[in-house]
Scaffold this active site. Structure first.
Site, PDB file in Angstrom:
ATOM      1  N   TRP A  91      -9.387  -0.207  -6.023  1.00 36.27           N
ATOM      2  CA  TRP A  91      -8.832   1.239  -5.345  1.00 36.27           C
ATOM      3  C   TRP A  91      -7.298   0.857  -6.050  1.00 36.27           C
ATOM      4  O   TRP A  91      -7.032   2.541  -6.688  1.00 36.27           O
ATOM      5  CB  TRP A  91      -9.137   1.477  -4.556  1.00 36.27           C
ATOM      6  N   SER A  95       0.333  -1.297   0.033  1.00 39.70           N
ATOM      7  CA  SER A  95       0.049   0.266   0.184  1.00 39.70           C
ATOM      8  C   SER A  95       1.024   1.247   0.278  1.00 39.70           C
ATOM      9  O   SER A  95       1.569   1.339  -0.770  1.00 39.70           O
ATOM     10  CB  SER A  95      -1.169   0.468   1.010  1.00 39.70           C
ATOM     11  N   HIS A 138      -7.128  -5.884  -1.021  1.00 43.53           N
ATOM     12  CA  HIS A 138      -6.130  -5.307  -0.577  1.00 43.53           C
ATOM     13  C   HIS A 138      -5.279  -5.447   0.499  1.00 43.53           C
ATOM     14  O   HIS A 138      -5.610  -5.674   1.960  1.00 43.53           O
ATOM     15  CB  HIS A 138      -6.871  -3.657  -0.172  1.00 43.53           C
TER      16      HIS A 138
END
Length: 337
Positions: A265, A174, A315
């Site tokens: 995303w 991330s 994620h």
């Protein structure tokens, strides 16, 4: 440590050279049975060193306790010290990594700078403000500070006789994937770079304008990048660069980009396209790069000097991801020695 399977070191680094300044605490595990210096995986963690393994002998990260109420990550403020212990062990499969012959080192990213807009006052940007004013339009942001911390960790690894400093892989997930890419672009001592779900400002192409955009990331996290980056909010077409150029700066060193199909995303296709468009630079420098022009199916890793996969799921960092990272490192780091 770990029932005799590992040697554990806890190393305090004072990256500004002053013991009253920021302090990084590196948690390092090395295979107990090793023929000599071993290759290493290094990455920052989100929730303190104690979160990567349930072993009660691992100290609680001091800065995780100090700055916990200001962090928004994963309801971190509700954790107690003991509840946080081993809470993210699934992201750090210690036994697997050690059994494959690699050491593992990690550090809480908040040791360098807490992750909120005024965090610079408590971290390295504040400590170095006289030389590098953090409020200038082109000044480094938090991601720059965290990447600088990775480079200071590399300084230490070069001094540790149990570590082969020529075979250090740096990974990040991330926002820390963005950090790992920026550190590797700046520091050629990093032998292999791994981006996991890094998205906008990381591996994903900004001009696709899909998922998280520059405007969204600069609004939600105004401290991550320099202030000048905000000129490109809803103005991606004016960018003089895009993220495939960041990946290209790592060439010809091995690079792995990982995506997850439910992590829209982070724009998995944009991450793949960025790796694809870095391929010509690897070929220019005499290496086979991604070796495909088509995005692969789920759970089907591809690539040579550039590796890529898109896995099922969300994620996160999973055992599947680590299997691919370790296989890629076997191909690209073991031969290096």
């Amino acid at each position: 440590a770990l029932g005799g399977h590992a040697l554990r070191k806890i190393v305090a680094l004072y990256p500004t050279g002053h013991r009253d300044g920021p302090r990084m605490e590196i948690l390092l595990h090395i295979p107990a049975q090793r023929p000599g210096p071993v290759p290493l995986f290094f990455g920052f963690n989100f929730r303190g060193n104690q979160s990567i393994h349930p072993d009660p002998a691992i100290p609680i990260s001091a800065n995780w306790l100090r700055f916990r109420p200001s962090l928004e990550l994963e309801s971190i403020q509700t954790d107690t010290p003991e509840a946080s212990r081993g809470s993210k062990a699934s992201r750090w499969p210690m036994d697997t990594i050690l059994s494959r012959g690699y050491a593992l080192a990690t550090c809480f990213y908040g040791d360098l700078e807490p992750d909120f807009p005024d965090g610079w006052k408590h971290g390295v940007r504040g400590a170095l403000a006289n030389k590098h004013p953090p409020t200038a339009p082109d000044a480094w942001g938090a991601i720059g500070a965290w990447a600088w911390g990775i480079r200071r960790a590399m300084d230490y690894f070069a001094t540790d006789p149990d570590i082969d400093a020529s075979r250090v892989a740096v990974l990040g997930h991330s926002r820390l994937g963005k950090t790992a890419l920026w550190a590797a672009a700046q520091d050629e001592r990093i032998a292999l770079a791994i981006s996991n779900n890094s998205g906008c400002g990381g591996a994903a192409l900004s001009r696709r304008w899909y998922g998280e955009t520059i405007e969204r990331i600069n609004t939600g996290f105004p401290h991550w990048f320099c202030a000048n980056y905000k000129h490109y909010n809803n103005n991606e077409s004016a960018l003089p660069v895009d993220q495939h150029m960041l990946l290209s700066l790592i060439a010809p060193r091995p690079l792995y980009v990982a995506s997850a199909v439910e992590d829209r995303w982070c724009d998995p296709k944009g991450e793949f396209l960025s790796a694809l468009h870095a391929d010509p630079v690897y070929r220019l420098l005499g290496h086979s790069g991604l070796d495909t022009t088509a995005m692969p199916p789920l759970n089907h890793p591809v690539g040579n000097r550039i590796g890529y996969h898109i896995r099922s799921g969300k994620h996160d960092v999973t055992p599947y991801d680590w299997d691919q990272f370790l296989n890629f490192a076997d191909r690209n780091l073991r031969s290096k020695r």
